[in-house]
Design a protein around this motif. Structure first.
Motif, PDB file in Angstrom:
ATOM      1  N   SER A   1     -12.030  61.752 -42.367  1.00 21.39           N
ATOM      2  CA  SER A   1     -11.443  60.691 -41.250  1.00 21.39           C
ATOM      3  C   SER A   1      -9.684  60.483 -41.669  1.00 21.39           C
ATOM      4  O   SER A   1      -9.312  60.598 -42.556  1.00 21.39           O
ATOM      5  N   LEU A   2      -9.205  60.474 -40.462  1.00 19.78           N
ATOM      6  CA  LEU A   2      -7.722  60.137 -40.683  1.00 19.78           C
ATOM      7  C   LEU A   2      -7.438  58.883 -41.413  1.00 19.78           C
ATOM      8  O   LEU A   2      -6.425  58.937 -42.134  1.00 19.78           O
ATOM      9  N   HIS A   3      -8.188  58.063 -41.125  1.00 15.46           N
ATOM     10  CA  HIS A   3      -7.868  56.604 -41.838  1.00 15.46           C
ATOM     11  C   HIS A   3      -8.194  56.828 -43.452  1.00 15.46           C
ATOM     12  O   HIS A   3      -7.407  56.281 -44.197  1.00 15.46           O
ATOM     13  N   ASN A   4      -9.277  57.708 -43.787  1.00 18.15           N
ATOM     14  CA  ASN A   4      -9.288  57.952 -45.373  1.00 18.15           C
ATOM     15  C   ASN A   4      -7.987  58.757 -45.688  1.00 18.15           C
ATOM     16  O   ASN A   4      -7.600  58.382 -46.845  1.00 18.15           O
TER      17      ASN A   4
ATOM     18  N   ILE B   1     -13.434  65.704 -29.950  1.00 17.87           N
ATOM     19  CA  ILE B   1     -12.977  64.665 -30.894  1.00 17.87           C
ATOM     20  C   ILE B   1     -11.692  64.688 -31.359  1.00 17.87           C
ATOM     21  O   ILE B   1     -10.954  64.368 -32.445  1.00 17.87           O
ATOM     22  N   SER B   2     -10.587  64.993 -30.354  1.00 15.48           N
ATOM     23  CA  SER B   2      -9.123  65.168 -30.638  1.00 15.48           C
ATOM     24  C   SER B   2      -8.607  63.655 -31.133  1.00 15.48           C
ATOM     25  O   SER B   2      -9.340  62.689 -30.530  1.00 15.48           O
ATOM     26  N   SER B   3      -8.208  63.674 -32.186  1.00 19.33           N
ATOM     27  CA  SER B   3      -7.762  62.406 -32.804  1.00 19.33           C
ATOM     28  C   SER B   3      -6.211  62.207 -33.329  1.00 19.33           C
ATOM     29  O   SER B   3      -5.880  63.359 -33.654  1.00 19.33           O
ATOM     30  N   LEU B   4      -5.583  61.179 -33.398  1.00 18.71           N
ATOM     31  CA  LEU B   4      -4.124  60.963 -33.830  1.00 18.71           C
ATOM     32  C   LEU B   4      -4.095  59.729 -34.379  1.00 18.71           C
ATOM     33  O   LEU B   4      -4.464  58.534 -33.662  1.00 18.71           O
ATOM     34  N   LEU B   5      -3.599  59.488 -35.454  1.00 22.24           N
ATOM     35  CA  LEU B   5      -3.428  58.058 -36.265  1.00 22.24           C
ATOM     36  C   LEU B   5      -2.076  57.797 -36.483  1.00 22.24           C
ATOM     37  O   LEU B   5      -1.294  58.798 -37.024  1.00 22.24           O
ATOM     38  N   ALA B   6      -1.370  57.064 -36.064  1.00 15.47           N
ATOM     39  CA  ALA B   6      -0.214  56.472 -35.995  1.00 15.47           C
ATOM     40  C   ALA B   6       0.164  54.905 -36.171  1.00 15.47           C
ATOM     41  O   ALA B   6       0.507  54.635 -35.133  1.00 15.47           O
ATOM     42  N   PRO B   7      -0.150  54.432 -37.251  1.00 10.36           N
ATOM     43  CA  PRO B   7      -0.293  52.682 -37.198  1.00 10.36           C
ATOM     44  C   PRO B   7       0.798  52.208 -36.715  1.00 10.36           C
ATOM     45  O   PRO B   7       0.686  51.181 -36.079  1.00 10.36           O
TER      46      PRO B   7
ATOM     47  N   ASN C   1      -6.079  65.630 -36.156  1.00  4.13           N
ATOM     48  CA  ASN C   1      -6.994  66.789 -36.874  1.00  4.13           C
ATOM     49  C   ASN C   1      -6.499  68.081 -36.390  1.00  4.13           C
ATOM     50  O   ASN C   1      -5.779  68.391 -35.273  1.00  4.13           O
ATOM     51  N   ALA C   2      -6.878  69.269 -37.341  1.00  3.75           N
ATOM     52  CA  ALA C   2      -5.979  70.393 -37.362  1.00  3.75           C
ATOM     53  C   ALA C   2      -6.934  71.837 -37.083  1.00  3.75           C
ATOM     54  O   ALA C   2      -6.583  72.586 -37.751  1.00  3.75           O
ATOM     55  N   GLY C   3      -7.820  71.742 -36.170  1.00  5.03           N
ATOM     56  CA  GLY C   3      -8.606  72.865 -36.098  1.00  5.03           C
ATOM     57  C   GLY C   3     -10.160  72.726 -36.184  1.00  5.03           C
ATOM     58  O   GLY C   3     -10.518  71.416 -36.560  1.00  5.03           O
ATOM     59  N   MET C   4     -10.830  73.655 -36.046  1.00  4.39           N
ATOM     60  CA  MET C   4     -12.117  73.556 -35.815  1.00  4.39           C
ATOM     61  C   MET C   4     -12.649  73.936 -37.138  1.00  4.39           C
ATOM     62  O   MET C   4     -12.184  74.537 -38.201  1.00  4.39           O
ATOM     63  N   TYR C   5     -13.984  73.525 -37.409  1.00  5.08           N
ATOM     64  CA  TYR C   5     -14.909  73.501 -38.625  1.00  5.08           C
ATOM     65  C   TYR C   5     -16.568  73.380 -38.442  1.00  5.08           C
ATOM     66  O   TYR C   5     -16.826  73.497 -37.625  1.00  5.08           O
ATOM     67  N   HIS C   6     -17.054  73.849 -39.559  1.00  2.00           N
ATOM     68  CA  HIS C   6     -18.419  74.085 -39.699  1.00  2.00           C
ATOM     69  C   HIS C   6     -19.060  72.633 -39.751  1.00  2.00           C
ATOM     70  O   HIS C   6     -18.140  71.874 -40.100  1.00  2.00           O
ATOM     71  N   PRO C   7     -20.385  72.333 -39.640  1.00  2.00           N
ATOM     72  CA  PRO C   7     -21.073  71.093 -39.777  1.00  2.00           C
ATOM     73  C   PRO C   7     -20.633  70.550 -41.062  1.00  2.00           C
ATOM     74  O   PRO C   7     -20.848  69.247 -41.378  1.00  2.00           O
ATOM     75  N   ASP C   8     -20.502  71.238 -42.255  1.00  3.82           N
ATOM     76  CA  ASP C   8     -20.208  70.816 -43.608  1.00  3.82           C
ATOM     77  C   ASP C   8     -18.929  70.663 -43.859  1.00  3.82           C
ATOM     78  O   ASP C   8     -18.302  70.434 -44.852  1.00  3.82           O
ATOM     79  N   LEU C   9     -18.034  70.778 -42.559  1.00  7.15           N
ATOM     80  CA  LEU C   9     -16.615  70.307 -42.631  1.00  7.15           C
ATOM     81  C   LEU C   9     -15.527  71.284 -43.045  1.00  7.15           C
ATOM     82  O   LEU C   9     -14.608  71.240 -43.360  1.00  7.15           O
ATOM     83  N   ARG C  10     -16.205  72.657 -43.400  1.00  4.42           N
ATOM     84  CA  ARG C  10     -15.413  73.710 -43.761  1.00  4.42           C
ATOM     85  C   ARG C  10     -14.713  74.188 -42.750  1.00  4.42           C
ATOM     86  O   ARG C  10     -15.107  74.394 -41.600  1.00  4.42           O
ATOM     87  N   PRO C  11     -13.517  74.952 -42.945  1.00  5.06           N
ATOM     88  CA  PRO C  11     -12.780  75.283 -41.758  1.00  5.06           C
ATOM     89  C   PRO C  11     -13.307  76.693 -41.308  1.00  5.06           C
ATOM     90  O   PRO C  11     -13.823  77.479 -41.918  1.00  5.06           O
TER      91      PRO C  11
ATOM     92  N   ILE D   1       2.734  52.871 -34.318  1.00  7.33           N
ATOM     93  CA  ILE D   1       2.740  52.343 -32.765  1.00  7.33           C
ATOM     94  C   ILE D   1       1.656  52.179 -32.347  1.00  7.33           C
ATOM     95  O   ILE D   1       1.365  52.304 -31.144  1.00  7.33           O
ATOM     96  N   GLY D   2       0.685  51.655 -33.146  1.00  6.89           N
ATOM     97  CA  GLY D   2      -0.836  51.463 -32.672  1.00  6.89           C
ATOM     98  C   GLY D   2      -1.533  52.246 -32.313  1.00  6.89           C
ATOM     99  O   GLY D   2      -2.619  51.967 -31.551  1.00  6.89           O
ATOM    100  N   ARG D   3      -1.296  53.475 -32.736  1.00  5.90           N
ATOM    101  CA  ARG D   3      -2.695  54.640 -32.419  1.00  5.90           C
ATOM    102  C   ARG D   3      -3.340  54.845 -33.648  1.00  5.90           C
ATOM    103  O   ARG D   3      -2.968  55.083 -34.670  1.00  5.90           O
ATOM    104  N   ASN D   4      -4.762  54.436 -33.535  1.00  3.88           N
ATOM    105  CA  ASN D   4      -5.584  54.382 -34.585  1.00  3.88           C
ATOM    106  C   ASN D   4      -6.969  55.122 -34.013  1.00  3.88           C
ATOM    107  O   ASN D   4      -8.091  54.301 -34.420  1.00  3.88           O
ATOM    108  N   ASP D   5      -6.972  56.200 -33.674  1.00  3.61           N
ATOM    109  CA  ASP D   5      -8.083  56.883 -33.413  1.00  3.61           C
ATOM    110  C   ASP D   5      -9.092  56.904 -34.714  1.00  3.61           C
ATOM    111  O   ASP D   5      -8.549  57.433 -35.806  1.00  3.61           O
ATOM    112  N   ASP D   6     -10.300  56.891 -34.613  1.00  2.00           N
ATOM    113  CA  ASP D   6     -11.148  56.694 -35.859  1.00  2.00           C
ATOM    114  C   ASP D   6     -12.470  57.489 -35.896  1.00  2.00           C
ATOM    115  O   ASP D   6     -13.720  57.047 -35.925  1.00  2.00           O
TER     116      ASP D   6
END
Length: 264
Positions: A77-80, A235-241, A97-107, A243-248
């Motif tokens: 996760s972006l928070h981690n 599941i597009s996500s962006l974290l920028a605390p 998030n930077a692209g697609m990945y397999h169920p085990d999170l491999r690119p 400015i209050g953007r906290n996708d999780d």
């Protein structure tokens, strides 16, 4: 106020000033820390859809890719990722998030981190957005940001510090992806990256749903990117605390983190 009043009030005023000074210094320092963490992002409205757009000049900012922590476990996760950077004494301005990945999170395709290739280029056919040809690669090479169609990347195979493969390309040399339809009905949250002629990397994420055709036109017509790449969808996500953007969203694969360079 007469002279004696001013004279006898001076010590009291000085005392109040001395008492308030530490709070003023602390407030100024806190503001300075907050300001240093503000990302180069702004809200953009394009054809009745709202987007958050972050314009990153590689001369001023460091653009890095992340997948696993030092123990070899995906960040997930972006928070981690943000917490890990804080523990390392780094201030991450934003992450996406930077692209697609397999169920085990491999690119799914090419992935390079700190010059090390951790997943190879995928050039074969397949299903889904990734394989909607042409797909492409966003990479950093000698401090420059580049988006290039995969076939062109493979033909020249430049040295890369960071790279992530995704698909489809949104804009190829100023032209929209040939399979996008102006009357397309598939609308999803989407994020992507493009590069302007001046070398600035432009990240965009929709605040609502958008078609591929409209998303591509955002990059070409509103953001001035001759080449742009789709990174992810639902599941597009962006974290920028700052400015209050906290996708999780959890269970994410590769991620992009942006940091201010010293003196930037």
């Amino acid at each position: 106020m007469d002279f004696l009043t001013v004279l006898y009030s001076a010590p009291l005023l000085l005392s109040l000033f001395k008492a308030a000074l530490p709070y003023a210094v602390a407030t100024t320092a806190a503001f300075g820390q907050w300001f240093a963490s503000v990302p180069p992002c702004r809200d953009v409205s394009f054809e009745a859809t709202s987007f958050l757009v972050c314009e990153v000049d590689p001369k001023l900012y460091s653009i890095e890719l992340f997948w696993k922590d030092p123990a070899g476990k995906p960040f997930q996760s972006l928070h981690n990722l943000d917490n890990a950077q804080r523990m390392a004494g780094r201030t991450m301005l934003f992450a996406i998030n930077a692209g697609m990945y397999h169920p085990d999170l491999r690119p799914v395709g090419l992935y390079v981190e700190r010059g090390q290739e951790m997943a190879g280029v995928k050039t074969g056919s397949g299903s889904g957005n990734f394989s909607l040809q042409p797909n492409g690669i966003f990479y950093m090479s000698r401090g420059k940001a580049v988006v290039r169609a995969t076939k062109d990347f493979v033909r020249q195979r430049p040295a890369t510090d960071y790279a992530t493969q995704s698909g489809p390309m949104l804009v190829i040399d100023g032209q929209l992806h040939p399979k996008f339809q102006a009357d397309g009905t598939s609308r999803k949250s989407r994020d992507g990256v493009g590069v302007r002629k001046d070398g600035v990397a432009v990240f965009a994420i929709s605040n609502g749903t958008v078609t591929f055709h409209a998303f591509a036109r955002l990059f070409r017509d509103a953001l001035g990117c001759d080449n742009a790449l789709f990174l992810d969808g639902t599941i597009s996500s962006l974290l920028a605390p700052a400015i209050g953007r906290n996708d999780d969203y959890w269970n994410l694969g590769p991620m992009i983190g942006v940091f201010r360079k010293r003196g930037g």
